[in-house]
Design a protein around this motif. Sequence first.
Motif, short mmCIF file in Angstrom:
data_model
loop_
_atom_site.label_atom_id
_atom_site.label_comp_id
_atom_site.label_asym_id
_atom_site.label_seq_id
_atom_site.Cartn_x
_atom_site.Cartn_y
_atom_site.Cartn_z
N GLY A 158 -33.96 -45.96 0.41
CA GLY A 158 -35.33 -45.59 0.04
C GLY A 158 -36.31 -45.90 1.14
O GLY A 158 -36.63 -45.04 1.94
N MET A 159 -36.80 -47.12 1.23
CA MET A 159 -37.84 -47.44 2.21
C MET A 159 -37.31 -48.50 3.18
O MET A 159 -37.31 -49.69 2.88
N ARG A 160 -36.89 -48.08 4.34
CA ARG A 160 -36.32 -49.01 5.31
C ARG A 160 -37.39 -49.57 6.25
O ARG A 160 -37.48 -50.77 6.47
N LEU A 161 -38.20 -48.67 6.80
CA LEU A 161 -39.29 -49.09 7.69
C LEU A 161 -40.58 -48.87 6.93
O LEU A 161 -41.01 -47.73 6.71
N THR A 162 -41.20 -49.94 6.46
CA THR A 162 -42.35 -49.82 5.59
C THR A 162 -43.61 -50.37 6.25
O THR A 162 -43.53 -51.21 7.14
N TRP A 169 -40.45 -54.39 0.02
CA TRP A 169 -39.70 -53.31 -0.63
C TRP A 169 -38.55 -52.79 0.23
O TRP A 169 -37.81 -51.91 -0.20
N GLU A 170 -38.41 -53.30 1.43
CA GLU A 170 -37.32 -52.84 2.30
C GLU A 170 -35.98 -53.10 1.63
O GLU A 170 -35.75 -54.16 1.06
N GLU A 171 -35.12 -52.10 1.71
CA GLU A 171 -33.75 -52.15 1.18
C GLU A 171 -33.68 -52.13 -0.35
O GLU A 171 -32.59 -52.20 -0.92
N PHE A 172 -34.82 -52.04 -1.05
CA PHE A 172 -34.76 -52.00 -2.51
C PHE A 172 -34.42 -50.59 -2.98
O PHE A 172 -35.09 -49.63 -2.58
N PRO A 173 -33.42 -50.41 -3.83
CA PRO A 173 -33.02 -49.06 -4.31
C PRO A 173 -33.99 -48.56 -5.38
O PRO A 173 -33.67 -48.52 -6.58
N LEU A 174 -35.14 -48.17 -4.97
CA LEU A 174 -36.26 -47.89 -5.86
C LEU A 174 -35.94 -46.81 -6.89
O LEU A 174 -36.17 -46.98 -8.09
N ASP A 175 -35.42 -45.69 -6.43
CA ASP A 175 -35.18 -44.58 -7.35
C ASP A 175 -34.11 -44.92 -8.38
O ASP A 175 -34.22 -44.61 -9.56
N GLN A 176 -33.06 -45.61 -7.94
CA GLN A 176 -31.99 -45.98 -8.86
C GLN A 176 -32.48 -46.95 -9.92
O GLN A 176 -32.15 -46.84 -11.11
N ALA A 177 -33.29 -47.93 -9.51
CA ALA A 177 -33.80 -48.93 -10.45
C ALA A 177 -34.71 -48.28 -11.48
O ALA A 177 -34.65 -48.60 -12.67
N LEU A 178 -35.56 -47.35 -11.04
CA LEU A 178 -36.49 -46.72 -11.97
C LEU A 178 -35.75 -45.78 -12.92
O LEU A 178 -36.07 -45.71 -14.12
N ALA A 179 -34.76 -45.05 -12.41
CA ALA A 179 -33.98 -44.15 -13.27
C ALA A 179 -33.29 -44.93 -14.38
O ALA A 179 -33.25 -44.50 -15.53
N GLN A 180 -32.77 -46.09 -14.03
CA GLN A 180 -32.10 -46.92 -15.04
C GLN A 180 -33.10 -47.45 -16.06
O GLN A 180 -32.81 -47.51 -17.26
N ALA A 181 -34.29 -47.82 -15.60
CA ALA A 181 -35.29 -48.40 -16.49
C ALA A 181 -35.88 -47.36 -17.44
O ALA A 181 -36.19 -47.67 -18.60
N ALA A 424 -29.46 -26.44 -12.89
CA ALA A 424 -28.62 -27.54 -12.45
C ALA A 424 -29.41 -28.82 -12.60
O ALA A 424 -30.62 -28.83 -12.49
N THR A 425 -28.72 -29.92 -12.83
CA THR A 425 -29.36 -31.21 -12.96
C THR A 425 -29.13 -32.00 -11.70
O THR A 425 -28.00 -32.17 -11.26
N THR A 426 -30.20 -32.43 -11.08
CA THR A 426 -30.10 -33.21 -9.85
C THR A 426 -29.92 -34.67 -10.17
O THR A 426 -30.73 -35.26 -10.88
N PRO A 427 -28.86 -35.31 -9.69
CA PRO A 427 -28.70 -36.73 -9.96
C PRO A 427 -29.78 -37.53 -9.27
O PRO A 427 -30.31 -37.12 -8.24
N ALA A 428 -30.12 -38.68 -9.82
CA ALA A 428 -31.13 -39.54 -9.19
C ALA A 428 -30.59 -40.08 -7.90
O ALA A 428 -29.54 -40.69 -7.86
N ARG A 429 -31.30 -39.84 -6.82
CA ARG A 429 -30.89 -40.36 -5.54
C ARG A 429 -32.07 -40.33 -4.60
O ARG A 429 -33.04 -39.61 -4.83
N ALA A 430 -31.98 -41.06 -3.52
CA ALA A 430 -33.08 -41.10 -2.56
C ALA A 430 -32.93 -39.99 -1.54
O ALA A 430 -31.84 -39.52 -1.27
N GLY A 431 -34.04 -39.63 -0.95
CA GLY A 431 -34.04 -38.76 0.22
C GLY A 431 -33.61 -37.34 -0.05
O GLY A 431 -33.00 -36.74 0.80
N ARG A 432 -33.93 -36.80 -1.23
CA ARG A 432 -33.57 -35.40 -1.48
C ARG A 432 -34.29 -34.50 -0.52
O ARG A 432 -35.46 -34.60 -0.34
#
Length: 432
Positions: A158-162, A169-181, A424-432
């Motif tokens: 997600g956000m490597r250089l912030t 927030w560096e290295e935090f899997p933001l999209d995955q965490a929010l999708a799960q929540a 089609a359903t797009t799976p949750a992932r970063a950097g689409r």
Amino acid sequence: MGGPSRDMPHATSRAAVLDVIRAAGTISRVRLIEATGFTGATISTVVRRLIDDGLVTEVGRAESTGGKPRTLLALNESSRYAVGIHLDHSGITYVLTDLGGSVVARMSRAGVGTDDPPVVVARMADAVHKLIQGVGISPDLVLGLGLVAPGPLTPSSGMRLTPPTMRHWEEFPLDQALAQAVGLPVILENDATAAALGEHWSGVMRDAASFAALYVGTGIGSGLMIDGASFRGGSGNAGEIGHICLDANGPDCWCGARGCTEALAGPAAVVTQARADANIARAAGLTQGPGGQRPSVAADFDAVARAARLGDTGARDLLETSARWLALAARTLANIMDLEHLVLTGPSLAIAGSFYLPIVQEELDRAFFARAAHPVQVRLSASPATAPAIGAATMMLRAELVPLRQNGIPLPGAYGEAESTAPATTPARAGR
């Protein structure tokens, strides 16, 4: 009305037809054939499936021109919804949009601040549920969430250089965490790219297939639309004009370079100079907050812009200096892309945009390289403060309804009229 042709490599038949109907408002099947270049059989099949899916509806007939009146088609805008979230240090904006990109509901909440990412994600999930429940629509009609944040982004984390304000927030899997929540698909994107898509789908640039959105939020960036598709670059970070060098001996930038557009023209640079001038600081009301804390850069920048609008010459001079630096970056972008259209957008231009527009336009009129061939028309967004969030929702609408690529691979039908038209359903992932 121009539209995708049959040999455009990025357009599936479903994507092209749905996008032309969206842009036109109402349109007949005959005009769809003319606008897309597809055959009558393809248009008939695609339209029938879009109607069966509830995405398009017949809305009456056009005036007769001598023969049988043609049936008009339009988006069924209440058939699907999406949530858009703009995540920033200074605030989080949420919007719920219908299929046409119109905002049905919106809310603003406290920004990221210094809270740990899991705490912020829990807050965001709660806000999303309240947003949907407040409108009273069925959650089944909500396709998912588009989430945008300051770049640059990476596909893995997600956000490597912030920016410095969001380093935790560096290295935090933001999209995955929010999708799960939330329990819905999430797509993560750069805020400037999302803002451009929002302007194309429902904003002032909805009739322009190719343009750039020059974005000013906490930082500076740009989003690029080419033939109706977002140009994202190899890692989703195309358009980072905030980090092109305008002055080799200029101030250090947080990205590690010197003399960047953002370091010279960004809101933080304007606020720093305003605080260093007692008269401007007084006119803008730039005071310490409770406990000695200062308001956010975004709030201070808006205060400077309000002071300028009220006639303070010092504040106005700061904004005009910033605008001249930004205009140089805009000219560079226009020269590289051979732009005909440029839209100024982003939260920081909600109040200050009127100072930037004429200076950017004058620079392009004066020094754009291809000005003898054509001008560059500069517009100000009609909704600069919410453009990233609207674009975020639009990303989900497009990804779910008219997906062009999945995991970087063109979907069937992407190179012609092959009939791969099922959603089609797009799976949750970063950097689409």
